[in-house]
Motif scaffolding. Sequence first.
Motif, PDB file in Angstrom:
ATOM      1  N   PHE A 260     -27.994 -14.673  32.989  1.00 15.00           N
ATOM      2  CA  PHE A 260     -28.049 -15.376  33.763  1.00 15.00           C
ATOM      3  C   PHE A 260     -26.328 -15.091  34.195  1.00 15.00           C
ATOM      4  O   PHE A 260     -25.215 -15.061  33.306  1.00 15.00           O
ATOM      5  CB  PHE A 260     -27.458 -16.936  33.526  1.00 15.00           C
ATOM      6  CG  PHE A 260     -27.408 -17.864  34.428  1.00 15.00           C
ATOM      7  CD1 PHE A 260     -29.367 -18.002  34.654  1.00 15.00           C
ATOM      8  CD2 PHE A 260     -27.416 -18.467  36.082  1.00 15.00           C
ATOM      9  CE1 PHE A 260     -29.608 -18.628  35.972  1.00 15.00           C
ATOM     10  CE2 PHE A 260     -27.854 -19.038  36.248  1.00 15.00           C
ATOM     11  CZ  PHE A 260     -28.653 -19.119  36.871  1.00 15.00           C
ATOM     12  N   LEU A 261     -25.037 -14.516  35.038  1.00 17.35           N
ATOM     13  CA  LEU A 261     -23.461 -14.340  35.804  1.00 17.35           C
ATOM     14  C   LEU A 261     -23.478 -15.232  36.311  1.00 17.35           C
ATOM     15  O   LEU A 261     -24.471 -15.710  37.738  1.00 17.35           O
ATOM     16  CB  LEU A 261     -24.144 -12.725  35.850  1.00 17.35           C
ATOM     17  CG  LEU A 261     -24.307 -11.716  34.824  1.00 17.35           C
ATOM     18  CD1 LEU A 261     -24.362 -10.972  35.069  1.00 17.35           C
ATOM     19  CD2 LEU A 261     -23.655 -12.162  33.553  1.00 17.35           C
ATOM     20  N   PHE A 262     -22.219 -15.326  36.065  1.00 14.64           N
ATOM     21  CA  PHE A 262     -21.680 -16.663  37.591  1.00 14.64           C
ATOM     22  C   PHE A 262     -20.871 -15.697  38.352  1.00 14.64           C
ATOM     23  O   PHE A 262     -19.947 -14.909  37.789  1.00 14.64           O
ATOM     24  CB  PHE A 262     -20.868 -17.607  36.944  1.00 14.64           C
ATOM     25  CG  PHE A 262     -21.831 -18.361  35.891  1.00 14.64           C
ATOM     26  CD1 PHE A 262     -22.984 -19.509  37.099  1.00 14.64           C
ATOM     27  CD2 PHE A 262     -22.561 -18.537  34.367  1.00 14.64           C
ATOM     28  CE1 PHE A 262     -24.218 -20.223  36.127  1.00 14.64           C
ATOM     29  CE2 PHE A 262     -23.133 -19.015  34.725  1.00 14.64           C
ATOM     30  CZ  PHE A 262     -23.832 -19.909  34.770  1.00 14.64           C
ATOM     31  N   VAL A 263     -21.105 -16.023  39.725  1.00 19.88           N
ATOM     32  CA  VAL A 263     -19.997 -15.371  40.669  1.00 19.88           C
ATOM     33  C   VAL A 263     -19.254 -16.378  41.069  1.00 19.88           C
ATOM     34  O   VAL A 263     -19.557 -17.523  41.382  1.00 19.88           O
ATOM     35  CB  VAL A 263     -20.482 -14.866  42.104  1.00 19.88           C
ATOM     36  CG1 VAL A 263     -19.566 -13.196  42.547  1.00 19.88           C
ATOM     37  CG2 VAL A 263     -21.941 -13.576  40.998  1.00 19.88           C
TER      38      VAL A 263
ATOM     39  N   GLY B 273     -26.772 -15.424  27.834  1.00 22.88           N
ATOM     40  CA  GLY B 273     -25.268 -14.644  29.076  1.00 22.88           C
ATOM     41  C   GLY B 273     -26.203 -13.181  29.274  1.00 22.88           C
ATOM     42  O   GLY B 273     -25.769 -12.740  30.160  1.00 22.88           O
TER      43      GLY B 273
ATOM     44  N   LEU C  87     -27.511 -13.201  39.337  1.00 23.96           N
ATOM     45  CA  LEU C  87     -26.622 -13.501  39.503  1.00 23.96           C
ATOM     46  C   LEU C  87     -26.104 -15.030  40.644  1.00 23.96           C
ATOM     47  O   LEU C  87     -26.882 -15.136  41.823  1.00 23.96           O
ATOM     48  CB  LEU C  87     -25.443 -12.156  40.698  1.00 23.96           C
ATOM     49  CG  LEU C  87     -25.213 -10.591  40.268  1.00 23.96           C
ATOM     50  CD1 LEU C  87     -25.007 -10.223  41.241  1.00 23.96           C
ATOM     51  CD2 LEU C  87     -23.744 -11.115  39.132  1.00 23.96           C
TER      52      LEU C  87
END
Lengths: 251, 251
Positions: A237-240, A234, A83
Motif C-alpha cells: 500500500f502506498l498513499f498518494v 508498506g 496506490l
Amino acid sequence: MVAAPYGPGGTHDAHVRRLRDLLRSAVLRGGFPGGQLPGEPELMASYGATRAVVREALALLRREGLIDRRQGVGTHIVVHAVLARLAEAHGAADPRVDSVFNRRMRPRVLDRSTIPLPAIAAERLGAPPGVPCLRLEYIALLDEEPTALATNYVLFPEAERLLAMPFDSDWYALLRDAGIGLDESEFVVGCAPADATTAPLLDVTEGAPLITIEQVIRDAAGRAFDLAHIHTRGDRFLFVSRAVRGHTSGA
Amino acid sequence: MVAAPYGPGGTHDAHVRRLRDLLRSAVLRGGFPGGQLPGEPELMASYGATRAVVREALALLRREGLIDRRQGVGTHIVVHAVLARLAEAHGAADPRVDSVFNRRMRPRVLDRSTIPLPAIAAERLGAPPGVPCLRLEYIALLDEEPTALATNYVLFPEAERLLAMPFDSDWYALLRDAGIGLDESEFVVGCAPADATTAPLLDVTEGAPLITIEQVIRDAAGRAFDLAHIHTRGDRFLFVSRAVRGHTSGA
C-alpha cells in the motif's frame, strides 16, 4: 556517524542507495512493462552505473521482497502495490470507481466486543475512560491477501448501529451502510516494525516495516466517535497525497 | 496464517498488541507528563490488563527504541518525536511559528553535483533523460539529530538558482531564498527498512523502519522541476493529515 561529504557524487554506497530508490519507485508504481526489469547492461547504460552498483541495488530490492532474480530468466517484480489517494484512505472523498476503497476489500474480523473505553483511547476521543465502546478489529484483505490490521474503538450510539450491520467490505462502506456520517478524519502517520504476533497476521516477516496510522473520525458536530490503530503493509500500500499552495485543507 | 476469531477479546497476544498501540500513541505524542510512564499496577488497572500483558507491551516499545525501563527508576520515554502537518511537509502551507519547517532544521550536504538526469527520474518529471540536473543530497538535522535523508533531482533553470544560494535550514526555505515558487507537491508515502549504508547516516540500526516519501514539486505552470526521494526516521517524525468531507484538495 559517517563523515561527509565524499566529494562529487559520493561513495559507491551512495550510488547503490540512489539507484535502489529510483528502481523502487518504478517497481512499486508498476513502471516496468510485464513486471520485468531491464537487464544489467541496460541498467548500467541508463544510469551510468557500474555492474557492481546495479547488482547491489537489485540485491537490496530483492532483500526487501520486491523483486526476484533468476539465472537465465531475469529480474521480475513480485509485489502488487496499490496506490491509494490519501483523501480516500481518510474516507473523506467518495471513492473512484477503480479505488480499493470502492468495496474491493474484504475484512477478516478478529474481534467485535463491547469493552470499557481504554484510558488513552478516551483521551484521544475526548470521552470518559471506562464508558462502553465497541472494539472492532479486523484484517483488511485485498485480492485475498492481508493488507492492513485495524483496531477500532467506536463510541455509542454509533457502535450500536455498527453491531447491527454486516461488515463485508471496507470500513467506510460499513459506516455508510450503517448511516453514520464521517465529517472529518485525522491521521497521524508513522512506521514501525512488525512484531512477532502481528507479522503472521499480515503475512510478513518479523521486523518488516509497516505504515502506522492513528485515525480519529469526527461527525458533523465535531464529536470524535472512532479511534483506530492501523498497521498497513508498506510493500502493498502506498498513499498518494497532493497539496496545492493556497488549498491546504485535507493535507 | 493464523485462524480467527478467538472469541471475545482475542488472545493474550492481541491484548499485548493493542496495549502497545495505545501506549505508543501516547509515547510519541508526548502524552505522559515528564516523559515518565505510569507503573505496572496503574497500567494494569487502567487497561484491565494482566501484569504479563503490561510487561510484554512495554517490552515491545523498548525493543522499538521508544522507551527505557530501569529497576527502581521506572519506565521513561527516550525519543523526541515531532508531529509535522503534512501540508507543511509538502511545502504548500506557510509554516507555523513553532513548526519544524520554520527554519529549525539544518542540512548536512552529502552531494551537490550536476549530473545527467537518470531515466526513472526523467519519467517522473516528464523531462528527457540525460538532460543536466542538479543532484542535491542531504541529511536533515533537527536539534543536531539526523531526521531524514533526501536526494533531490532538480531541473534547470531552477538548479542554477539553487547552486547560487547557501543551503542552511530546510528545503522550502532554500526554495524561497532562491525565489523559486512551489505551486503543487505530490507525495507517494510508504515505508522501507534502513539498509546497511543508510542506517548509520540516520543513526538507526540496520532494518529499522523508515518512512519513504517520493516527492514531485511543480511550478505555477504545472511543470515538474524537482523529484526527491526522502527517508524519514519513523521514531522521530510523524505526519498529521486532516481531511474534511467536501474539502479534499491537499489530501
